[in-house]
Design an enzyme around this catalytic site. Structure first.
Site, PDB file in Angstrom:
ATOM      1  N   SER A   1      64.396 -44.640-145.273  1.00 54.53           N
ATOM      2  CA  SER A   1      65.559 -44.388-144.426  1.00 54.53           C
ATOM      3  C   SER A   1      66.708 -45.199-144.984  1.00 54.53           C
ATOM      4  O   SER A   1      66.504 -46.222-145.655  1.00 54.53           O
ATOM      5  CB  SER A   1      65.272 -44.827-142.985  1.00 54.53           C
ATOM      6  OG  SER A   1      66.466 -44.946-142.239  1.00 54.53           O
TER       7      SER A   1
ATOM      8  N   TYR B   1      62.380 -51.620-136.957  1.00 53.54           N
ATOM      9  CA  TYR B   1      62.455 -50.412-137.783  1.00 53.54           C
ATOM     10  C   TYR B   1      63.106 -50.725-139.131  1.00 53.54           C
ATOM     11  O   TYR B   1      62.567 -50.360-140.185  1.00 53.54           O
ATOM     12  CB  TYR B   1      63.244 -49.337-137.043  1.00 53.54           C
ATOM     13  CG  TYR B   1      63.360 -48.030-137.799  1.00 53.54           C
ATOM     14  CD1 TYR B   1      62.286 -47.149-137.845  1.00 53.54           C
ATOM     15  CD2 TYR B   1      64.535 -47.682-138.457  1.00 53.54           C
ATOM     16  CE1 TYR B   1      62.388 -45.944-138.535  1.00 53.54           C
ATOM     17  CE2 TYR B   1      64.640 -46.479-139.142  1.00 53.54           C
ATOM     18  CZ  TYR B   1      63.562 -45.621-139.182  1.00 53.54           C
ATOM     19  OH  TYR B   1      63.666 -44.437-139.865  1.00 53.54           O
TER      20      TYR B   1
END
Length: 233
Positions: free
Chosen positions: A137, A150
């Site tokens: 990501s 995250y």
């Protein structure tokens, strides 16, 4: 004919990658936790042209599940092996108000699961050659509020891939990472985010991943940052 394992194959990016690989004639091994969805995916991959589509119920946090995944791969006809680590989870919110279990889950799925799968499949990768594509990501290189665990998991996965690539130089195994911006996947059902229309489609990310796997063997792609037209949202 090439073989490819896709984790997180039941939805989102993993699902789209699996379907595209089937259309290109790959043997696909579909790993995810939901057996009914996996069986549907297997049938759809066969319909789209996969010579074989092997469903494996697998939680990437489980050593025994990942070992069973490796056994399924070992039973395939020998071929260059692809591994797309697309399994992932996210929970966004205030760090202090989020349970420690939710924080640790993100690290264990997004980073620990990736390490487990790569380690379990390394004998086959080294024996036949192969390509590892880690789905990360933009959060691996850009921090966001409300996403501490995250971001940490994705940054760790990026460092893991970079180091592993150095370890595997000259072995015939390539390690690649893709860092997409916001992608329209079920991940956002539990999280607030940008407008879906402004996000990348899962299909767009999957097309890039399949192209990475198809990179000629006289070169390698190390990292691709793939962004929606409006940039970081």
């Amino acid at each position: 004919m090439a073989n490819c394992v896709v984790t997180g194959a039941s939805s989102g990016i993993g699902r789209e990658v699996s379907l595209l690989l089937a259309e290109r004639g790959y043997v696909v091994v579909l790993a995810a936790r939901r057996e009914p969805v996996l069986l549907e995916m297997s049938a759809e991959c066969l319909r789209r042209g996969a010579p074989s589509a092997v469903p494996v119920v697998c939680d990437v946090r489980s050593d025994s599940d990942v070992a069973r995944l490796a056994e399924a791969v070992q039973s395939l006809a020998p071929s260059r092996l692809g591994l797309v680590n697309a399994a992932g989870t996210a929970h966004f919110g205030c760090f202090a108000e989020t349970s420690i279990d939710r924080h640790i889950e993100q690290v264990d799925v997004n980073l620990g699961g990736m390490i487990r799968c790569v380690h379990a499949l390394m004998p086959q990768l080294l024996e036949h050659g192969g390509d590892i594509v880690n789905v990360l990501s933009i959060a691996a290189i850009t921090s966001f509020p409300g996403a501490a665990a995250y971001c940490a998991s994705k940054a760790g996965a990026l460092a893991f891939g970079r180091s592993l690539a150095l370890d595997l130089r000259g072995t015939g195994v390539r390690v690649m990472s893709i860092l997409p911006g916001a992608v329209d996947t079920p991940l956002w059902k539990e999280n607030e985010g940008p407008e879906r229309a402004d996000m990348l489609s899962a299909r767009a990310v999957a097309e890039t991943i399949v192209d990475m796997l198809a990179t000629p063997l006289d070169r390698t792609v190390t990292e691709i940052v793939l962004m929606p037209p409006k940039g970081i949202l």
